[in-house]
Design an enzyme around this catalytic site. Structure first.
Site, mmCIF file in Angstrom:
data_model
loop_
_atom_site.group_PDB
_atom_site.id
_atom_site.type_symbol
_atom_site.label_atom_id
_atom_site.label_comp_id
_atom_site.label_asym_id
_atom_site.label_seq_id
_atom_site.Cartn_x
_atom_site.Cartn_y
_atom_site.Cartn_z
ATOM 1 N N GLU A 113 0.791 -1.242 0.000
ATOM 2 C CA GLU A 113 0.000 0.000 0.000
ATOM 3 C C GLU A 113 0.819 1.287 0.000
ATOM 4 O O GLU A 113 0.542 2.193 0.776
ATOM 5 C CB GLU A 113 -0.947 -0.014 1.209
ATOM 6 C CG GLU A 113 -1.970 -1.122 1.117
ATOM 7 C CD GLU A 113 -2.862 -1.218 2.344
ATOM 8 O OE1 GLU A 113 -4.067 -1.397 2.163
ATOM 9 O OE2 GLU A 113 -2.343 -1.144 3.474
HETATM 10 C C1 ACM Z 1 -2.401 -5.423 3.852
HETATM 11 O O1 ACM Z 1 -3.535 -5.850 4.180
HETATM 12 N N1 ACM Z 1 -2.218 -4.149 3.629
HETATM 13 C C2 ACM Z 1 -1.269 -6.322 3.690
#
Ligand code: ACM
Length: 499
Positions: free
Chosen positions: A305
Site C-alpha cells: 500500500e
Molecule cells: C495489507 O492488508 N495491507 C497487507
C-alpha cells in the site's frame, strides 16, 4: 462418534474403546521427551485436577507414553490401546499432545480419550497467524494467550506487525526515540505501548516453547508515519491526493499531520525518504537490531500500500531493502506488491489479494517463485481474520469480504494464484489486523472458530477436505475451547448433531 479433531490428521482410525485417565496414570518418558512431558503434565493438572507422575520407567497399562524419535520433521503417531503412546520429534510430540488435548473428554466424572490410531504430518511447513500490534498495542501477556490458542491448532509461525503509521512497538537501542516518541498511541485514542528487547525475547521464548517461530515485520517504505514523530528527517511529508482525500472522507477520519500521532486507519499517505542515504543508515541500524533479536530465519519488510510512491522509487526501495535483509542474515518476506521489483533471490512473497486476483497481483506474486523464493497465501477474502464473520458483527472490517466459517474453510491454496505451483507455496497465514479490536476478548471473537478453518487448510491433506465433517468437528471442539477458558464465537449447533 464425532472426533473432536481440528486440523484433521492425515490418517486416523477409531475403535470402540476408550482410555480412562486415573490417579494411577503416569507420563512415561521414553528417549528424552522431557519438555513435552512437563507441558502435558501441567495441562492435565489444570484441566482435570489429576497430575500424573512423570517417570522414565517401563510403561504399563494405564500410562501415557511419550517417545522422542530422531526425526526432524513435525510428524507424530498417537495410538490408544490399554495405554496412550505418542511418538515423534520434539515438534511432533508437541503436535501429538495438541491432538490428545482435543481428544480428552469428561464423561460421567472421568476423563477419557477415544480409541484411535493416528499417523499425522502437516501439508505445509509454514502455518502462520499474524497479530497487528501496531494499530492497537497488545501486551506480552495477551500475545502469550494468542500463542496458546494458535499453537493448539498447530500453527507454527507468529508474524508480528510491529510498526505502522499509528505506532512503533519495539525498542531499538540505536534509535531510542522510536519508542520514546512514537509508541504512545494506537488507533482511535486507544493506549499505545511497546516491547522492550527483553519483552520481545520473552515472546520469542514462549513462542518457541509452543513450536512457533516469530516473524517480525517492520513495514516499509510506507506505513511509516510514526517514524516521523521520532526521526522527522527519515520520512516524507504526508502525501495528499484525491484518492487519499476521498479515503479520509469515506472513513470519517482526519488526515495525517506531520509530527503528530495518527489515530485513524487510512493507508498510503506515508513513506520513508527512499533516496536519502541517512534513511539507509537508519534502516541498517533498525533492521540489524531486529535481525539480531530474532532467532527465526525470516524478517518481513512490508511493501504494501505505497499509494503515493512512484513505481520506480518503490521498486528501487524494495530491491535495496531485500538485499539489505539478506546481508543481515535473514530471508526477506514482503507483501505481494513487492514482486514488481527485482527482489533479492529467495525473497518470500505474501499474497493478500482476493481469491479472484487481478492480473497484476498474479504477476507480482509469481515473480517471487521465479526468483527462487516462495509464497505465503493470505487471500484477504478468505484468510483475513479481521474481516467481519457476519454483516451485523460489531467487530471487524468488511472491505475485502464478509468471511463466515464456511468461506474461511472452502478454499484451496493451489487454486488461488493461477500458475503458482504447489511446490512454490510455503504455506498460508491468517492475519489479524487490529483496527477494530482492543482486548483479548475481541481477539477471540474474530479468531474462533475461523482460525480452525485456516489451520485445517494449512495442515490437513487436500483430499480430506469436507465441509460437513469440519463443521461437525469444529462444533464439538467448542467445549474444549470453553474448558480452556477461551472466548470467541461457536458455530450454532446443526440439527441432529451430538457434540
Ligand atoms: C495489507 O492488508 N495491507 C497487507
Amino acid at each position: 462418534m464425532v472426533l473432536t479433531l481440528v486440523p484433521l490428521p492425515s490418517s486416523v482410525t477409531t475403535g470402540p474403546g476408550a482410555f480412562v485417565l486415573t490417579p494411577a496414570t503416569r507420563i512415561v518418558i521414553a528417549d528424552g521427551a522431557d519438555a513435552a512431558a512437563s507441558a502435558l503434565s501441567d495441562h492435565l493438572a489444570e484441566l482435570t485436577g489429576l497430575r500424573p507422575e512423570t517417570t522414565e520407567g517401563e510403561p504399563v497399562a494405564g500410562d501415557i507414553v511419550l517417545r522422542a524419535t530422531a526425526a526432524e520433521d513435525e510428524a507424530y503417531r498417537l495410538e490408544t490401546t490399554d495405554r496412550v503412546e505418542i511418538a515423534g520429534s520434539a515438534a511432533g510430540l508437541f503436535y501429538g499432545i495438541q491432538t490428545l488435548r482435543q481428544l480428552l473428554r469428561e464423561d460421567a466424572g472421568s476423563w477419557t480419550i477415544a480409541q484411535v490410531s493416528i499417523t499425522d504430518a502437516p501439508r505445509f511447513g509454514y502455518r502462520g497467524v499474524m497479530l497487528d500490534v501496531a494499530r492497537t498495542f497488545f501486551d506480552v501477556a495477551t500475545v502469550k494467550e494468542f500463542i496458546d490458542r494458535a499453537s493448539s491448532l498447530k500453527f507454527n509461525r507468529l508474524h508480528l506487525h510491529l510498526s505502522d503509521d499509528q505506532g512503533w512497538r519495539l525498542q531499538i537501542d540505536s534509535r531510542p526515540l522510536l519508542t520514546e516518541r512514537a509508541s504512545g498511541t494506537s488507533v482511535l485514542g486507544r493506549p499505545g505501548g511497546f516491547y522492550s528487547k527483553d519483552d520481545f525475547r520473552e515472546i520469542v521464548r514462549y513462542a518457541a516453547a509452543h513450536h512457533m517461530v516469530v516473524v517480525p515485520e517492520i513495514d516499509l517504505p510506507g506505513h511509516t508515519h510514526a517514524i516521523g514523530l521520532a526521526y522527522p528527517g527519515v520520512v516524507e511529508e504526508p502525501v495528499m491526493n484525491d484518492m487519499l482525500l476521498a479515503q479520509s472522507e469515506a472513513l470519517g477520519q482526519p488526515l495525517p499531520v506531520a509530527g503528530e500521532p495518527y489515530e485513524g486507519w487510512g493507508v498510503g499517505h506515508s513513506s520513508v525518504r527512499i533516496h536519502e542515504e541517512s534513511t539507509w543508515e537508519f534502516l541498517r541500524d533498525v533492521l540489524g537490531e531486529v535481525a539480531e533479536l530474532t532467532p527465526g530465519p525470516q524478517l518481513h519488510v512490508g511493501g504494501d500500500e505505497c499509494l503515493g510512491t512512484a513505481q520506480a522509487d518503490f521498486d528501487a526501495f524494495i530491491e535495496r531493502v531485500t538485499a539489505l535483509t539478506v546481508e543481515l542474515g535473514k530471508t526477506p518476506v514482503a507483501w505481494h506488491e513487492a514482486g514488481s521489483a527485482v527482489v533479492a533471490e529467495g525473497t518470500i512473497g505474501q499474497f493478500w489479494g482476493s481469491d479472484a486476483p487481478t492480473a497484476e497481483h498474479i504477476e507480482h506474486t509469481l515473480r517471487f517463485a521465479e526468483r527462487g523464493g516462495s509464497v505465503i497465501l493470505s487471500p484477504s477474502t478468505r484468510a483475513y481474520l479481521d474481516m467481519k464473520p457476519s454483516p451485523e458483527d460489531p467487530l471487524g472490517l468488511s472491505w475485502a469480504a464478509i468471511i463466515d466459517l464456511e468461506s474461511a474453510y472452502a478454499w484451496e491454496p493451489n487454486a488461488i494464484v493461477p500458475g503458482l505451483d504447489e511446490s512454490a507455496i510455503l504455506g498460508i497465514e491468517g492475519p489479524l489486523w487490529s483496527e477494530t479490536i482492543a482486548t483479548l476478548d475481541d481477539i477471540d471473537h474474530l479468531f474462533f472458530p475461523r482460525a480452525a478453518a485456516l489451520a485445517e487448510i494449512a495442515w490437513s491433506p487436500a483430499s480430506a477436505k469436507d465441509w460437513a465433517s469440519f463443521r461437525e468437528r469444529v462444533e464439538a471442539l467448542g467445549s474444549v475451547w470453553d474448558a480452556e477458558g477461551w472466548g470467541g464465537q461457536r458455530p450454532t449447533p446443526t440439527e441432529g448433531s451430538t457434540p
